[in-house]
Enzyme design. Structure first.
Site, PDB file in Angstrom:
ATOM      1  N   ALA A 187       0.853  -1.192   0.000  1.00 11.67           N
ATOM      2  CA  ALA A 187       0.000   0.000   0.000  1.00 11.67           C
ATOM      3  C   ALA A 187       0.885   1.237   0.000  1.00 11.67           C
ATOM      4  O   ALA A 187       2.046   1.168   0.402  1.00 11.67           O
ATOM      5  CB  ALA A 187      -0.862  -0.017   1.252  1.00 11.67           C
TER       6      ALA A 187
ATOM      7  N   GLY B 292       0.354  -5.308   0.480  1.00 13.16           N
ATOM      8  CA  GLY B 292      -0.715  -5.299  -0.513  1.00 13.16           C
ATOM      9  C   GLY B 292      -0.250  -5.807  -1.870  1.00 13.16           C
ATOM     10  O   GLY B 292      -1.041  -6.359  -2.643  1.00 13.16           O
TER      11      GLY B 292
ATOM     12  N   GLU C  69      -0.604  -9.364  -1.691  1.00 14.74           N
ATOM     13  CA  GLU C  69      -2.040  -9.701  -1.676  1.00 14.74           C
ATOM     14  C   GLU C  69      -2.624  -9.656  -3.099  1.00 14.74           C
ATOM     15  O   GLU C  69      -3.462 -10.487  -3.455  1.00 14.74           O
ATOM     16  CB  GLU C  69      -2.799  -8.750  -0.741  1.00 14.74           C
ATOM     17  CG  GLU C  69      -2.443  -9.004   0.722  1.00 14.74           C
ATOM     18  CD  GLU C  69      -3.212  -8.127   1.679  1.00 14.74           C
ATOM     19  OE1 GLU C  69      -3.032  -6.895   1.610  1.00 14.74           O
ATOM     20  OE2 GLU C  69      -4.005  -8.654   2.484  1.00 14.74           O
TER      21      GLU C  69
ATOM     22  N   GLU D 298       3.152  -6.226   7.194  1.00 14.17           N
ATOM     23  CA  GLU D 298       2.214  -5.290   7.816  1.00 14.17           C
ATOM     24  C   GLU D 298       2.406  -5.122   9.312  1.00 14.17           C
ATOM     25  O   GLU D 298       2.274  -4.027   9.844  1.00 14.17           O
ATOM     26  CB  GLU D 298       0.765  -5.718   7.528  1.00 14.17           C
ATOM     27  CG  GLU D 298       0.269  -5.392   6.129  1.00 14.17           C
ATOM     28  CD  GLU D 298       0.643  -6.434   5.088  1.00 14.17           C
ATOM     29  OE1 GLU D 298       1.513  -7.280   5.358  1.00 14.17           O
ATOM     30  OE2 GLU D 298       0.068  -6.389   3.979  1.00 14.17           O
TER      31      GLU D 298
HETATM   32  N1  CAA Z   1       4.514   3.472   0.363  1.00 19.78           N
HETATM   33  C1  CAA Z   1       5.010   4.702   0.104  1.00 19.78           C
HETATM   34  N2  CAA Z   1       6.324   4.959  -0.037  1.00 19.78           N
HETATM   35  C2  CAA Z   1       7.180   3.936   0.095  1.00 19.78           C
HETATM   36  C3  CAA Z   1       6.738   2.626   0.369  1.00 19.78           C
HETATM   37  C4  CAA Z   1       5.344   2.406   0.503  1.00 19.78           C
HETATM   38  N3  CAA Z   1       4.838   1.195   0.743  1.00 19.78           N
HETATM   39  N4  CAA Z   1       7.814   1.820   0.454  1.00 19.78           N
HETATM   40  C5  CAA Z   1       8.880   2.598   0.221  1.00 19.78           C
HETATM   41  N5  CAA Z   1       8.511   3.869   0.005  1.00 19.78           N
HETATM   42  C6  CAA Z   1       9.359   5.000  -0.335  1.00 19.78           C
HETATM   43  C7  CAA Z   1      10.317   5.357   0.810  1.00 19.78           C
HETATM   44  O1  CAA Z   1       9.714   6.226   1.748  1.00 19.78           O
HETATM   45  C8  CAA Z   1      11.448   6.001   0.055  1.00 19.78           C
HETATM   46  O2  CAA Z   1      11.043   7.311  -0.260  1.00 19.78           O
HETATM   47  P1  CAA Z   1      12.109   8.509  -0.242  1.00 19.78           P
HETATM   48  O3  CAA Z   1      13.139   8.137  -1.255  1.00 19.78           O
HETATM   49  O4  CAA Z   1      11.309   9.703  -0.550  1.00 19.78           O
HETATM   50  O5  CAA Z   1      12.665   8.495   1.165  1.00 19.78           O
HETATM   51  C9  CAA Z   1      11.495   5.225  -1.262  1.00 19.78           C
HETATM   52  O6  CAA Z   1      10.209   4.590  -1.379  1.00 19.78           O
HETATM   53  C10 CAA Z   1      12.537   4.151  -1.311  1.00 19.78           C
HETATM   54  O7  CAA Z   1      12.423   3.353  -0.135  1.00 19.78           O
HETATM   55  P2  CAA Z   1      13.707   2.872   0.671  1.00 19.78           P
HETATM   56  O8  CAA Z   1      14.606   4.027   0.914  1.00 19.78           O
HETATM   57  O9  CAA Z   1      13.233   2.112   1.845  1.00 19.78           O
HETATM   58  O10 CAA Z   1      14.394   1.934  -0.418  1.00 19.78           O
HETATM   59  P3  CAA Z   1      14.997   0.479  -0.269  1.00 19.78           P
HETATM   60  O11 CAA Z   1      15.385   0.072  -1.618  1.00 19.78           O
HETATM   61  O12 CAA Z   1      16.008   0.450   0.820  1.00 19.78           O
HETATM   62  O13 CAA Z   1      13.792  -0.458   0.231  1.00 19.78           O
HETATM   63  C11 CAA Z   1      11.572  -1.429   0.227  1.00 19.78           C
HETATM   64  C12 CAA Z   1      12.664  -0.676  -0.580  1.00 19.78           C
HETATM   65  C13 CAA Z   1      12.087  -2.841   0.567  1.00 19.78           C
HETATM   66  C14 CAA Z   1      10.354  -1.516  -0.620  1.00 19.78           C
HETATM   67  C15 CAA Z   1      11.323  -0.673   1.539  1.00 19.78           C
HETATM   68  O14 CAA Z   1      11.080   0.683   1.248  1.00 19.78           O
HETATM   69  C16 CAA Z   1      10.159  -1.169   2.321  1.00 19.78           C
HETATM   70  O15 CAA Z   1      10.299  -2.128   3.069  1.00 19.78           O
HETATM   71  N6  CAA Z   1       8.985  -0.509   2.172  1.00 19.78           N
HETATM   72  C17 CAA Z   1       7.835  -0.801   2.964  1.00 19.78           C
HETATM   73  C18 CAA Z   1       7.127  -2.011   2.436  1.00 19.78           C
HETATM   74  C19 CAA Z   1       5.902  -2.315   3.235  1.00 19.78           C
HETATM   75  O16 CAA Z   1       5.905  -2.265   4.456  1.00 19.78           O
HETATM   76  N7  CAA Z   1       4.812  -2.664   2.542  1.00 19.78           N
HETATM   77  C20 CAA Z   1       3.590  -2.968   3.186  1.00 19.78           C
HETATM   78  C21 CAA Z   1       2.755  -1.740   3.292  1.00 19.78           C
HETATM   79  S1  CAA Z   1       1.264  -2.068   4.190  1.00 19.78           S
HETATM   80  C22 CAA Z   1       0.295  -2.865   3.086  1.00 19.78           C
HETATM   81  O17 CAA Z   1       0.627  -3.029   1.964  1.00 19.78           O
HETATM   82  C23 CAA Z   1      -1.006  -3.385   3.592  1.00 19.78           C
HETATM   83  C24 CAA Z   1      -2.146  -2.656   3.070  1.00 19.78           C
HETATM   84  O18 CAA Z   1      -2.553  -2.907   1.981  1.00 19.78           O
HETATM   85  C25 CAA Z   1      -2.820  -1.646   3.848  1.00 19.78           C
END
Ligand code: CAA
Length: 692
Positions: A62, A101, A104, A124
């Protein structure tokens, strides 16, 4: 971006590409776009639909930045149902981050192909929620309940190979996502749809045992134990009812302060290294590291560098001391092998030179001093480093509290001097305070941040003062807790109240771990500069006079033994405290646990506000990250400044006024806190616009 999802027709197959940089998060526009493209593909009579992400990732989940705003249709569960019910077979190609997501969506597709780059998971719980679009119902149907419980309650990522073994994906491909998807579509021609929701319910696991374990392991946190109940629904309820149960649990968590705290932590961790002043600055090249001093800190820093393939030359005063340092480092590297972080210690140790000859540091790009905490000694060390190190080398000190401006002034190149304050054990602890002195050059600061990134550490910028950000705050809350003991609380009640609040350890258990003699020495050193208003925790001096220095002597605030390595309360300590109170004519009173927590937090927040006003920390989020990564503050509370915003600055100010009546000196209110509370602003307002 206007159109983050596009459709290309390739020989009758609809290739739907999600293109929403940086990580293809499922923003509102992506959800809407996906829905539209499924409709278009079906209407066009596509033989199959292949879902891929543009760039490195499939979908990282998400769009977290949308959390907290009212959700907009189409919701993710509806999109997932639509994909699953599509009249065309849908193939998801998992590559790069396929998380939350994003997974999912993939679980709702009829087939899943993974490329070697895929990192697959439902993280999550790390954001204070559970999967809310069928993840807790579909994943256990593919993997069984036990594996789903493990994946969802830890939030861990797995590789494509593991995902295949677990049954999450159908096929591993050695091709780019589009080719992999098209080839797979060719192979399953005529096989039709295969909805995950049609699979049999998973067998039951011991859900109650899992729930209790989550309560113990993730003390105070709601998401991991709630995940257990959602997965239980997959094995006890029909699919549609399970979905409804999951959604209910998900929405409750979505509204919780823990979710808000963890999302704040997620963005704060990424913002700390984004300093507007460094936007145009390139770091210096760092290929070789020199370390001066092979004690616990020096050896830990060396291990941290070696584990990230940075060659290290470590100098200690004698050959024997250098050999002892080598032994300490070897143990840390072996520890990494045992923890499965490294396969073979030998090539890593080959990158280490230990010597008693400081001229061997002449060619190092970055030299980190980790010698005894004494200004005279540091003066000598820096004058010598100035004489022997090559021009352009960065001279860093690992001091925890000494004035780096004074240290830098001992060299002819103060612009190259910086503080790199590691936390012990340095090869494990994530935090690095980058302490910027008055004359430190911008490219030296930028190098500090790039070096931290190379080490896999989270770096926070701090200014020069006694204790920088973290130890300055620590010393303040320790004082507040010592005063509470003087007034009647026991150290054990305080430690217990604060661990219940979520701190990794209570302050008295931490003091035992660090060694009570260290704080004793500091108290003696500072005795001359003490103001007459300051209260002195004489009980701690008494313990030290008895040789009770904490864990290392088997006795401190707690008693340690083989049977009780974590320590047990000692009635003798309580008797000593009672004697000291009587000597000082203090009549002890009772404190409730919530009063203890409030005083602890007020001491932190008030000192943090001074630190912000002094410019030692630039943004409240820097303080949040420091306390979470270096001091065991619960991440799910977001950090102390986020906590303060949630508690309400007006309310905190009122409490501070009450405490100020009790002890005007200790509880002198930080002007910034008053200003913010009176103008109805929050610490979050100060964070805005402060990251590039
Ligand atoms: N939503 C919005 N922005 C996100 C994001 C997300 N899910 N994941 C990463 N970003 C953004 C970061 O904030 C960052 O932005 P900036 O450059 O402006 O700081 C950019 O993307 C790059 O992220 P990282 O610096 O973390 O880059 P990385 O290569 O080291 O890691 C990643 C990439 C593994 C995807 C890591 O960012 C990560 O773990 N993200 C979170 C993933 C997550 O938790 N997903 C589940 C979300 S909840 C969900 O999905 C359930 C639902 O439906 C409600």
């Amino acid at each position: 971006m206007n159109n983050p999802v596009r459709l290309d027709l390739e020989n009758g197959i609809a290739v739907v590409t999600i293109d929403n940089p940086p990580v293809n998060a499922l923003s509102h526009a992506v959800r809407a776009g996906l829905l539209r493209m499924i409709d278009t593909a079906e209407a066009g009579g596509a033989q199959a639909i292949v879902l891929i992400g543009a760039g490195r990732d499939f979908i990282a989940g998400a769009d977290i930045s949308e959390f907290g705003s009212p959700p907009k249709e189409p919701y993710l569960p509806d999109l997932c149902r639509r994909i699953e019910k599509s009249s065309c077979p849908v193939i998801a190609v998992l590559h790069g981050a396929t998380l939350g997501g994003g997974l999912e969506v993939a679980l709702s597709a009829h087939y899943r192909v993974a490329t070697q780059t895929a990192r697959i998971g439902l993280p999550e719980v790390l954001l204070g929620i559970i999967p809310g679009a069928g993840g807790t119902q579909r994943l256990p149907r593919l993997t069984g309940a036990e594996a789903a419980l493990d994946l969802i309650t830890t939030g861990r990522h797995v590789t494509a190979k593991t995902a295949l073994e677990l049954g999450i994906v159908d096929h591993l491909a050695n091709a780019p996502p589009k080719e992999a998807g098209l080839a797979f579509a060719e192979n399953i021609k005529g096989q039709g749809q295969r909805p995950t929701s049609d699979l049999p319910q998973p067998d039951a696991a011991d859900f109650d045992a899992w729930y209790s374990r989550m309560e113990q392991v993730h003390r105070g946190q709601s998401a991991p134990k709630t995940a257990v109940r959602a997965i239980e629904a997959a094995s006890s309820l029909p699919f549609e009812e399970g979905l409804l149960r999951e959604r209910d649990l998900f929405l409750t968590l979505m509204d919780s302060p823990q979710r808000a705290g963890l999302i704040h932590a997620f963005f704060a961790e990424r913002a700390v290294s984004k300093l507007p002043e460094l936007k145009e600055t390139n770091p210096r090249d760092i290929h070789t590291i020199g370390i001066l001093g092979g004690g616990t800190m020096g050896a830990g820093i060396a291990a941290a560098c070696l584990l990230k393939s940075l060659p290290v030359t470590l100098v200690d005063r004698t050959r024997a001391a250098a050999d002892a340092a080598r032994e300490r480092i070897a143990q840390s590297i072996q520890g990494a092998v045992k923890r499965g972080k490294l396969e073979d210690a030998a090539p890593v140790m080959d990158q280490l030179v230990t010597t008693a000859e400081d001229l061997d540091l002449a060619d190092a790009d970055l030299i980190i001093e980790a010698v005894f905490e004494d200004m005279e000694t540091k003066h000598e060390v820096f004058a010598r480093l100035d004489a022997i190190c090559k021009p352009g080398a960065i001279l860093a000190t690992n001091t925890s509290y000494l004035d780096i401006n004074v240290i830098a002034a001992r060299t002819s190149r103060p612009e190259d001097v910086i503080g790199l304050h590691f936390f012990s054990p340095a090869h494990i602890m994530k935090l690095l305070e980058i302490v910027v002195a008055d004359k430190t050059a911008p490219d030296v600061i930028a190098t500090g941040f790039s070096f931290a990134k190379r080490l896999g550490k989270t770096a926070v910028r701090a200014g020069v003062c006694d204790g920088f950000i973290g130890n300055r705050i620590l010393s303040r809350y320790r004082m507040a807790m010592d005063n509470l003991v003087l007034d009647g609380a026991s150290p054990y009640q305080i430690d217990n109240a604060l661990t219940e609040f979520g701190m990794a350890m209570g302050p008295f258990a931490v003091a035992d771990l660090a060694g009570l003699d260290i704080a004793w020495a500091a108290r003696k050193r500072k005795a001359a500069s003490r103001t007459p208003y300051e209260r002195i925790p004489t009980f701690a001096d008494r313990l030290c006079e008895m040789g009770r220095f904490g864990r290392k002597t088997g006795q401190g605030f707690y008693l340690y033994s083989e049977k009780a390595p974590q320590g047990i309360p000692d009635p003798e300590v309580e008797a000593i405290i009672a004697e000291e109170r009587a000597k000082a004519d203090i009549i002890p009173r009772d404190f409730r646990d919530d009063e203890i927590v409030l005083r602890f937090m007020l001491a932190i927040v008030n000192e943090a506000a001074y630190i912000l006003d002094d410019g030692i920390a630039r943004r409240p989020l820097d303080i949040d990250v420091t306390l979470v990564y270096g001091y065991g503050f619960p991440r799910w509370r977001g950090g102390p400044m986020h906590w303060a915003d949630q508690a309400g600055l007006g309310r905190l100010l009122d409490s501070l006024h009450t405490l100020q009546d009790e002890d005007p000196h200790f509880w002198a209110i930080a002007p910034l806190l008053s200003r913010l509370a009176q103008s109805d602003q929050s610490f979050a307002d100060l964070n805005k616009g402060m990251s590039r």
